[in-house]
Scaffold this motif. Sequence first.
Motif, PDB file in Angstrom:
ATOM      1  N   ARG A  18       0.833  -1.202   0.000  1.00 29.40           N
ATOM      2  CA  ARG A  18       0.000   0.000   0.000  1.00 29.40           C
ATOM      3  C   ARG A  18       0.869   1.254   0.000  1.00 29.40           C
ATOM      4  O   ARG A  18       0.535   2.256  -0.661  1.00 29.40           O
ATOM      5  N   TRP A  19       1.960   1.222   0.744  1.00 29.20           N
ATOM      6  CA  TRP A  19       2.900   2.339   0.740  1.00 29.20           C
ATOM      7  C   TRP A  19       3.494   2.528  -0.656  1.00 29.20           C
ATOM      8  O   TRP A  19       3.615   3.643  -1.152  1.00 29.20           O
ATOM      9  N   GLN A  20       3.856   1.419  -1.279  1.00 28.31           N
ATOM     10  CA  GLN A  20       4.432   1.494  -2.621  1.00 28.31           C
ATOM     11  C   GLN A  20       3.445   2.090  -3.617  1.00 28.31           C
ATOM     12  O   GLN A  20       3.804   2.955  -4.427  1.00 28.31           O
ATOM     13  N   LEU A  21       2.193   1.624  -3.564  1.00 25.50           N
ATOM     14  CA  LEU A  21       1.195   2.129  -4.508  1.00 25.50           C
ATOM     15  C   LEU A  21       0.890   3.611  -4.266  1.00 25.50           C
ATOM     16  O   LEU A  21       0.595   4.359  -5.211  1.00 25.50           O
ATOM     17  N   ALA A  22       0.944   4.032  -3.007  1.00 20.47           N
ATOM     18  CA  ALA A  22       0.646   5.424  -2.693  1.00 20.47           C
ATOM     19  C   ALA A  22       1.809   6.355  -3.014  1.00 20.47           C
ATOM     20  O   ALA A  22       1.593   7.488  -3.477  1.00 20.47           O
ATOM     21  N   ALA A  23       3.049   5.879  -2.791  1.00 18.20           N
ATOM     22  CA  ALA A  23       4.201   6.764  -2.942  1.00 18.20           C
ATOM     23  C   ALA A  23       4.907   6.624  -4.281  1.00 18.20           C
ATOM     24  O   ALA A  23       5.446   7.606  -4.807  1.00 18.20           O
ATOM     25  N   ALA A  24       4.909   5.422  -4.846  1.00 15.09           N
ATOM     26  CA  ALA A  24       5.711   5.197  -6.056  1.00 15.09           C
ATOM     27  C   ALA A  24       4.906   5.333  -7.339  1.00 15.09           C
ATOM     28  O   ALA A  24       5.471   5.666  -8.382  1.00 15.09           O
ATOM     29  N   LEU A  25       3.610   5.065  -7.303  1.00 14.54           N
ATOM     30  CA  LEU A  25       2.821   5.076  -8.527  1.00 14.54           C
ATOM     31  C   LEU A  25       2.430   6.500  -8.905  1.00 14.54           C
ATOM     32  O   LEU A  25       1.749   7.192  -8.150  1.00 14.54           O
ATOM     33  N   ASP A  26       2.879   6.943 -10.064  1.00 13.96           N
ATOM     34  CA  ASP A  26       2.556   8.269 -10.575  1.00 13.96           C
ATOM     35  C   ASP A  26       1.165   8.212 -11.210  1.00 13.96           C
ATOM     36  O   ASP A  26       0.953   7.485 -12.183  1.00 13.96           O
ATOM     37  N   PRO A  27       0.188   8.974 -10.703  1.00 10.18           N
ATOM     38  CA  PRO A  27      -1.167   8.883 -11.256  1.00 10.18           C
ATOM     39  C   PRO A  27      -1.277   9.393 -12.686  1.00 10.18           C
ATOM     40  O   PRO A  27      -2.214   9.020 -13.399  1.00 10.18           O
ATOM     41  N   GLU A  28      -0.359  10.235 -13.140  1.00 13.10           N
ATOM     42  CA  GLU A  28      -0.431  10.772 -14.493  1.00 13.10           C
ATOM     43  C   GLU A  28       0.164   9.804 -15.511  1.00 13.10           C
ATOM     44  O   GLU A  28      -0.454   9.467 -16.518  1.00 13.10           O
ATOM     45  N   THR A  29       1.377   9.351 -15.257  1.00 18.05           N
ATOM     46  CA  THR A  29       2.041   8.436 -16.197  1.00 18.05           C
ATOM     47  C   THR A  29       1.745   6.978 -15.897  1.00 18.05           C
ATOM     48  O   THR A  29       1.996   6.114 -16.742  1.00 18.05           O
ATOM     49  N   GLU A  30       1.202   6.678 -14.678  1.00 13.06           N
ATOM     50  CA  GLU A  30       0.941   5.309 -14.234  1.00 13.06           C
ATOM     51  C   GLU A  30       2.205   4.455 -14.255  1.00 13.06           C
ATOM     52  O   GLU A  30       2.153   3.257 -14.508  1.00 13.06           O
ATOM     53  N   LEU A  31       3.328   5.089 -13.977  1.00 12.04           N
ATOM     54  CA  LEU A  31       4.603   4.393 -13.858  1.00 12.04           C
ATOM     55  C   LEU A  31       5.082   4.475 -12.415  1.00 12.04           C
ATOM     56  O   LEU A  31       4.687   5.367 -11.661  1.00 12.04           O
ATOM     57  N   PHE A  32       5.937   3.554 -12.029  1.00 11.47           N
ATOM     58  CA  PHE A  32       6.454   3.510 -10.667  1.00 11.47           C
ATOM     59  C   PHE A  32       7.735   4.335 -10.566  1.00 11.47           C
ATOM     60  O   PHE A  32       8.692   4.104 -11.315  1.00 11.47           O
ATOM     61  N   ARG A  33       7.710   5.299  -9.641  1.00 11.11           N
ATOM     62  CA  ARG A  33       8.916   6.081  -9.375  1.00 11.11           C
ATOM     63  C   ARG A  33       9.839   5.299  -8.452  1.00 11.11           C
ATOM     64  O   ARG A  33       9.433   4.349  -7.798  1.00 11.11           O
ATOM     65  N   SER A  34      11.077   5.735  -8.389  1.00 12.62           N
ATOM     66  CA  SER A  34      12.060   5.104  -7.501  1.00 12.62           C
ATOM     67  C   SER A  34      11.878   5.642  -6.089  1.00 12.62           C
ATOM     68  O   SER A  34      12.237   6.783  -5.786  1.00 12.62           O
ATOM     69  N   VAL A  35      11.283   4.825  -5.226  1.00  8.95           N
ATOM     70  CA  VAL A  35      11.067   5.188  -3.824  1.00  8.95           C
ATOM     71  C   VAL A  35      11.523   4.019  -2.956  1.00  8.95           C
ATOM     72  O   VAL A  35      11.638   2.877  -3.434  1.00  8.95           O
ATOM     73  N   PRO A  36      11.803   4.261  -1.664  1.00 11.07           N
ATOM     74  CA  PRO A  36      12.298   3.177  -0.798  1.00 11.07           C
ATOM     75  C   PRO A  36      11.324   2.028  -0.633  1.00 11.07           C
ATOM     76  O   PRO A  36      11.736   0.915  -0.280  1.00 11.07           O
ATOM     77  N   ALA A  37      10.025   2.250  -0.887  1.00  8.73           N
ATOM     78  CA  ALA A  37       9.043   1.193  -0.650  1.00  8.73           C
ATOM     79  C   ALA A  37       9.309  -0.041  -1.493  1.00  8.73           C
ATOM     80  O   ALA A  37       9.143  -1.175  -1.017  1.00  8.73           O
ATOM     81  N   THR A  38       9.738   0.147  -2.741  1.00 13.30           N
ATOM     82  CA  THR A  38       9.929  -1.001  -3.633  1.00 13.30           C
ATOM     83  C   THR A  38      11.063  -1.916  -3.172  1.00 13.30           C
ATOM     84  O   THR A  38      10.850  -3.127  -3.027  1.00 13.30           O
ATOM     85  N   PRO A  39      12.297  -1.386  -2.931  1.00 16.98           N
ATOM     86  CA  PRO A  39      13.352  -2.305  -2.467  1.00 16.98           C
ATOM     87  C   PRO A  39      13.075  -2.903  -1.095  1.00 16.98           C
ATOM     88  O   PRO A  39      13.457  -4.045  -0.822  1.00 16.98           O
ATOM     89  N   VAL A  40      12.400  -2.150  -0.230  1.00 17.99           N
ATOM     90  CA  VAL A  40      12.069  -2.696   1.094  1.00 17.99           C
ATOM     91  C   VAL A  40      11.112  -3.866   0.952  1.00 17.99           C
ATOM     92  O   VAL A  40      11.277  -4.910   1.603  1.00 17.99           O
ATOM     93  N   LEU A  41      10.094  -3.725   0.111  1.00 19.02           N
ATOM     94  CA  LEU A  41       9.129  -4.804  -0.107  1.00 19.02           C
ATOM     95  C   LEU A  41       9.816  -6.033  -0.693  1.00 19.02           C
ATOM     96  O   LEU A  41       9.584  -7.166  -0.228  1.00 19.02           O
TER      97      LEU A  41
END
Length: 299
Positions: A23-46
């Motif tokens: 949920r943190w990853q989807l809220a922080a990493a997912l760009d609502p405009e481009t629908e791409l995942f940004r580089s945020v700590p949530a992804t490597p932590v998960l």
Amino acid sequence: MRKDIALPVLALAGGGACLALRRWQLAAALDPETELFRSVPATPVLIGVLALLALLFLVLIPGGGKPEDYPAAFRCPSSLYMTLVTAGSLLLLAAAALGTLGFFRAFQLWRDGLGQGLPVMELLAAVLCIPSAAALMILGRGHYRGGLPACYPGLTTLPGYAALPWLVGIYQEYSRDPVVLRFADMILAVVCAVLALYFAASFAFRHPRPRLCLFFSLMGIVLNLEALANGQSLFFTALTAAAVLVLLAQSWALLRTCFGPAWPECLLEDRMPSGALERAEGDNAPGGAGVENHHREDD
């Protein structure tokens, strides 16, 4: 260490942590405009937590007994086990209803020229959920009370058959999505569920793989809990929740057989339904039906 308790608790706790991280990853990493995942700590932590859990399971599962007989491997005379199986079966029936209704809605849109296609695999999975739920209830009751029907090898295969179109349906829904991180966890969750059910059924055909069954069952719990964070349709959500309960019951029963203390003999005896037991006790009691029948015979 009581692995039969520690490993299911670890899977539930790890799955809950992965759900929060997702949920943190989807809220922080997912760009609502481009629908791409940004580089945020949530992804490597998960990813790190998932890898750590998989490593812990691989390290902790080896050892213990190696049951080769299906009835003995999953014997679990616990009311909690039967509760988990019953809840999972009811969720499968709910998924069958939701999947069927979803197919008819999609069919109406397709007939009116508004839909792109028919979710045939979802309908097939929904239809197969009904015999799968019945099979789980029959097998669960046999594991709880003792005594399985002669056709139990065939019954063990039904949940796996229902999971296969679920896997294909998930892939068809997200295969056109170029962002792999959006659906990879859901695919892995269903793959683990399919393999866990397959290796559980292998006990009934004299090819037991207890370590593989436990690994994929525990990882299936983790990944399906994480997948609940993706906001899927009600049909897929019901299937995911049912998979968590069924895999939890399956892994706990097998872990108790492999690592836990032996069940008390009084629990392992074949049990009659409570009503039948009360009638039997009443017949044998002083002044009961048994005495009355005896008097009639004497007369």
